[in-house]
Each structure stands twice: as structure tokens, then as C-alpha cells.
Write a protein that holds these residues in place. Structure first.
Motif, short mmCIF file in Angstrom:
data_model
loop_
_atom_site.label_atom_id
_atom_site.label_comp_id
_atom_site.label_asym_id
_atom_site.label_seq_id
_atom_site.Cartn_x
_atom_site.Cartn_y
_atom_site.Cartn_z
N LEU A 147 70.99 148.74 -25.46
CA LEU A 147 72.35 149.27 -25.64
C LEU A 147 72.91 149.78 -24.32
N LEU A 148 72.06 150.42 -23.54
CA LEU A 148 72.51 150.94 -22.25
C LEU A 148 72.88 149.79 -21.31
N ILE A 149 72.06 148.74 -21.32
CA ILE A 149 72.36 147.58 -20.48
C ILE A 149 73.65 146.90 -20.94
N SER A 150 73.81 146.76 -22.27
CA SER A 150 75.01 146.11 -22.80
C SER A 150 76.27 146.90 -22.45
N PHE A 151 76.16 148.23 -22.40
CA PHE A 151 77.31 149.05 -22.02
C PHE A 151 77.76 148.74 -20.60
N PHE A 152 76.80 148.57 -19.71
CA PHE A 152 77.15 148.36 -18.30
C PHE A 152 77.56 146.92 -17.99
N ILE A 153 77.21 145.98 -18.86
CA ILE A 153 77.60 144.60 -18.60
C ILE A 153 78.77 144.14 -19.47
N GLN A 154 79.17 144.94 -20.46
CA GLN A 154 80.23 144.51 -21.37
C GLN A 154 81.59 144.26 -20.69
N PRO A 155 81.93 144.92 -19.56
CA PRO A 155 83.20 144.58 -18.93
C PRO A 155 83.31 143.11 -18.51
N PHE A 156 82.16 142.45 -18.27
CA PHE A 156 82.18 141.08 -17.80
C PHE A 156 82.53 140.08 -18.90
N PHE A 157 82.34 140.45 -20.18
CA PHE A 157 82.60 139.49 -21.24
C PHE A 157 83.55 139.99 -22.34
N SER A 158 83.90 141.27 -22.34
CA SER A 158 84.70 141.80 -23.45
C SER A 158 86.15 141.35 -23.43
N LEU A 159 86.64 140.84 -22.30
CA LEU A 159 88.03 140.37 -22.23
C LEU A 159 88.16 138.88 -22.55
N MET A 160 87.06 138.19 -22.68
CA MET A 160 87.13 136.75 -22.86
C MET A 160 87.85 136.36 -24.14
N GLN A 161 87.51 137.01 -25.27
CA GLN A 161 88.17 136.67 -26.52
C GLN A 161 89.65 137.03 -26.52
N TRP A 162 90.01 138.05 -25.72
CA TRP A 162 91.43 138.42 -25.63
C TRP A 162 92.21 137.34 -24.89
N PHE A 163 91.64 136.80 -23.83
CA PHE A 163 92.30 135.68 -23.14
C PHE A 163 92.48 134.51 -24.09
N ALA A 164 91.46 134.22 -24.89
CA ALA A 164 91.55 133.11 -25.85
C ALA A 164 92.62 133.39 -26.91
N ALA A 165 92.68 134.62 -27.39
CA ALA A 165 93.69 134.98 -28.40
C ALA A 165 95.09 134.95 -27.82
N ASP A 166 95.20 135.10 -26.49
CA ASP A 166 96.50 135.15 -25.84
C ASP A 166 96.97 133.78 -25.36
N GLY A 167 96.23 132.73 -25.64
CA GLY A 167 96.73 131.39 -25.37
C GLY A 167 95.90 130.55 -24.43
N ASP A 168 94.84 131.08 -23.83
CA ASP A 168 94.05 130.31 -22.89
C ASP A 168 93.00 129.46 -23.61
N SER A 169 92.61 128.37 -22.98
CA SER A 169 91.53 127.55 -23.52
C SER A 169 90.21 128.31 -23.44
N VAL A 170 89.20 127.81 -24.13
CA VAL A 170 87.91 128.49 -24.15
C VAL A 170 87.34 128.60 -22.73
N GLY A 171 87.38 127.48 -21.99
CA GLY A 171 86.85 127.50 -20.63
C GLY A 171 87.60 128.46 -19.72
N ASP A 172 88.94 128.42 -19.78
CA ASP A 172 89.74 129.32 -18.95
C ASP A 172 89.53 130.77 -19.36
N ALA A 173 89.41 131.01 -20.67
CA ALA A 173 89.22 132.38 -21.16
C ALA A 173 87.91 132.96 -20.65
N VAL A 174 86.87 132.15 -20.61
CA VAL A 174 85.57 132.62 -20.11
C VAL A 174 85.66 132.96 -18.63
N LYS A 175 86.26 132.06 -17.85
CA LYS A 175 86.36 132.28 -16.40
C LYS A 175 87.27 133.46 -16.08
#
Length: 302
Positions: free
Chosen positions: A212-240
Motif C-alpha cells: 500500500l505504501l509503495i502504491s501510494f508513491f507510484i499512483q501519480p504515474f498511472f492515476s491520470l490515465m483513465q481520465w485522459f481516456a474519459a476525456d477523449g484520448d485513445s488508450v495509447g495516448d492516454a497511457v503516455k
């Protein structure tokens, strides 16, 4: 009679170009805000030219502040919506409990009824998450957002794919870390002394705490990906883009996670009733933070 301005011929006089605005090639054209006039813009559905890109300083405090104001300002949607979601979840749990009780076989093996109810619960949770994310993005852009915006222009599979992949990876890591210990604990529980069982339980809890501690410190790297996808980006672009945006705003993303954690804790302390405010606040804060990090519109239509 020749034209005195023609230089000896009858051509019309020629005027040199000036720097007047009306003489410029682009005179009369509307300005483009962040490329939103272009057909290949990767913006979300409904992104209009009048919505300016965010160019200010990314701030988790500003995101949370806006979220609180919005929840109370549009309480008919967010507070009543959270209350309705809470009631529906209680109804679903009651129905699922009745199905499980009716199919109880007396063994510890999961029944068909419990498996079906768990699958339905997971699917509903994912669907509602995508719908609420889209609603939060609408709320940023339009203060008139209400119940009529439910299920409007929702991008389904892109954010769902990202959420499922992230969830699967997290589950695999968790199982690899504690699966063997839990399996051994369950199978050898009868042969263990109380001290050995307690040590095994503490070991599992310790490993989970570290994860849980590790996930807290690494979550900024992936927590925005689904928001990019929901906002109109493709899956690949959302991940990057999600990874890059989280990396560039790492400190503020961590701060938002801490603020949202304490908001949820405060909601639970008020007999759980505070969650009908805490939950929409955290969702809207995440949406606003995403728009800041992405450099996209954070101003409502007027």
C-alpha cells in the motif's frame, strides 16, 4: 485622356499593401484555443473553441477548493446523487445477501449465486465509475450540468480497458507478494500454534502495508490515465500522457491523494453520512486536477 495615376497607361492605380488589420490574410477568422478548431483534435466530445487551455500553476488545494464549492453549489446533482448511489448499494447488498443465503451449500466453496452477484457488482462499479467521471468533466465545462447529462457522450471502452489493466496488474503483484503466505496459512492453520498463526497473519499484514505504501508513491504515474481516456484520448495516448502528466506534477498529485484520504476519513467519522459529500468532492477534485495537469479547460461556460 490618360489616367494621371496610371504612369502612362490606362491601368487602374495600384496600392501597396498596408499593415492594417483588414489587409491581413487571416482577418475575420476566429482565434484557435489549443487547436480545438482542428478536426483531428484529441479533445473530449463537446470540447469547444471558447474553452481556454489551463496555463496556471497546478494546485491540489485549488482542485479540492473548487470541488467543495461545486458539490454544495450543485447539490441537487452531487449530494442527492451520492445519496441515491448509497441507497442503491444497500439494496444491491441486501439482494445479493438473499441470493447467497438461498444458495448456501454449507461448504466454504463459493456458490454460483455468489459468483454471479460478485460479477454483477464489479461490472456495475466499473460502469458507474466511467459515467461519474464523464459527469465530473461536464461539470467543469458547464455549470448547467444536471441529471440530464447522465450517460451523455460517455466514452466506454477506453477508460474501462485502462482500469481493468491497472487492476489486473495490481492484483497479480499482490497475489505474487502474499498469495503463497495466505495459502499456507489457510491450509496449515490446524497444525499451527497460536504464536505461529499470529506471526503468519502479521507477516501478511506487513507485506500488504508495504504494498500500500509503495502504491501510494507510484499512483501519480498511472492515476491520470483513465481520465485522459474519459476525456477523449485513445488508450495509447492516454497511457503516455497520463504517465507524463503524473511525472511532471508528482508532488501535487501526492498532495491531492493525501487531501482526498483525509476527506474520506472525515466523511466516515460523521457516522458515514459525510460520505455523501466526501465522495463527490474527491471525484470532482480528481477531475479538476486532471484538467490542470493536462493543460485543458478548467473554466465553465458562461
Amino acid at each position: 485622356m490618360t489616367n494621371p495615376y496610371s504612369g502612362g497607361n490606362d491601368d487602374f492605380p495600384r496600392y501597396e499593401p498596408t499593415d492594417h488589420p483588414e489587409d491581413r490574410p487571416n482577418y475575420g477568422q476566429l482565434p484557435s484555443y489549443g487547436g480545438s478548431h482542428e478536426e483531428n483534435t484529441q479533445g473530449y466530445v463537446g470540447y469547444q473553441a471558447g474553452q481556454r487551455p489551463f496555463t496556471g500553476k497546478v494546485s491540489a488545494v485549488d482542485a479540492v477548493s473548487w470541488a467543495f464549492r461545486t458539490v454544495f453549489g450543485n447539490w441537487k446533482l452531487w449530494i442527492l446523487g451520492a445519496l441515491a448511489l448509497f441507497v442503491l448499494s444497500i439494496v444491491f447488498v441486501a439482494i445479493a445477501g438473499g441470493i447467497n443465503a438461498a444458495n448456501y451449500s454449507g461448504s466454504e466453496e463459493p456458490t454460483a449465486g455468489s459468483s454471479v452477484s460478485q460479477l454483477i457488482s464489479t461490472v456495475l462499479s466499473l460502469v458507474l465509475t466511467v459515467v461519474i467521471m464523464r459527469l465530473a468533466l461536464f461539470q467543469i465545462d458547464d455549470t448547467r450540468t444536471g441529471w440530464g447529462y447522465l450517460f451523455k457522450n460517455v466514452r466506454w471502452w477506453q477508460p474501462l480497458v485502462i482500469m481493468l489493466v491497472i487492476g489486473a496488474v495490481a492484483s497479480l503483484i499482490g497475489f505474487a507478494a502474499v498469495g503463497g503466505t495466505v495459502y499456507g496459512l489457510l491450509n496449515d492453520a490446524e497444525n499451527m500454534t497460536e504464536d505461529e498463526a499470529a506471526a503468519a497473519v502479521l507477516s501478511v499484514m506487513g507485506i500488504m502495508g508495504v504494498l500500500l505504501l509503495i502504491s501510494f508513491f507510484i499512483q501519480p504515474f498511472f492515476s491520470l490515465m483513465q481520465w485522459f481516456a474519459a476525456d477523449g484520448d485513445s488508450v495509447g495516448d492516454a497511457v503516455k500522457k497520463g504517465f507524463q502528466a503524473g511525472k511532471n506534477n508528482y508532488g501535487q498529485m501526492l498532495l491531492l491523494a493525501v487531501l482526498n484520504f483525509f476527506i474520506i476519513i472525515a466523511g466516515c467519522l460523521i457516522l458515514g453520512i459525510g460520505l455523501i459529500v466526501a465522495y463527490p468532492v474527491t471525484v470532482l477534485a480528481q477531475a479538476h486536477m486532471f484538467r490542470q495537469c493536462a493543460g485543458r479547460n478548467t473554466l465553465p461556460q458562461v
